[in-house]
Scaffold this motif. Sequence first.
Motif, short mmCIF file in Angstrom:
data_model
loop_
_atom_site.label_atom_id
_atom_site.label_comp_id
_atom_site.label_asym_id
_atom_site.label_seq_id
_atom_site.Cartn_x
_atom_site.Cartn_y
_atom_site.Cartn_z
N VAL A 97 6.60 6.68 15.36
CA VAL A 97 6.19 7.07 14.01
C VAL A 97 4.67 7.18 14.03
N ILE A 98 4.16 8.37 13.72
CA ILE A 98 2.71 8.62 13.71
C ILE A 98 2.14 8.36 12.32
N VAL A 99 2.84 8.82 11.28
CA VAL A 99 2.45 8.59 9.89
C VAL A 99 3.67 7.99 9.20
N PRO A 100 3.54 6.77 8.66
CA PRO A 100 4.69 6.16 7.99
C PRO A 100 5.11 6.94 6.76
N VAL A 101 6.25 6.59 6.22
CA VAL A 101 6.81 7.28 5.06
C VAL A 101 5.81 7.26 3.90
N ARG A 102 5.63 8.43 3.32
CA ARG A 102 4.76 8.60 2.16
C ARG A 102 5.49 9.41 1.10
N SER A 103 5.10 9.19 -0.13
CA SER A 103 5.71 9.90 -1.25
C SER A 103 5.10 11.28 -1.43
#
Length: 132
Positions: A97-103
């Motif tokens: 995972v490079i960028v975690p979950v975002r809205s």
Amino acid sequence: MSDASKPKLGTVGWVDLTVPNADEVRDFYAGVVGWKPEALSMGDYSDYVMTMDGAGVAGVCHARGMNAGLPPVWLVYIQVADVDESIRVCLEKGGKVIVPVRSLGPNGRFCVIQDPAGATVALVSPPLETNG
């Protein structure tokens, strides 16, 4: 968004390019391919929705804010049913995972992963259902 206009699972729903100087790159693609930029306010600066015939076709973004740290490559956003489940499988199969979950607000949630070969891709899914 109507069901007819929602991207289908497994398809590329969007593509962004994140770079240190989006203004210069915006002008490059406007000249090279004929895209028309539309500013998208990010607060104290603007990213760009690149359009063709009035429809958005791609994004050109500054490597600032939530985009800081993204690589300067065209990043495709693939539609998945559940970002969290896709991350679980990604990690199980040797990805990162490079960028975690975002809205994305009403447009859902996304993350950026890297496959075992080192290629990056964004995954996007509908917003989480809430009760009440």
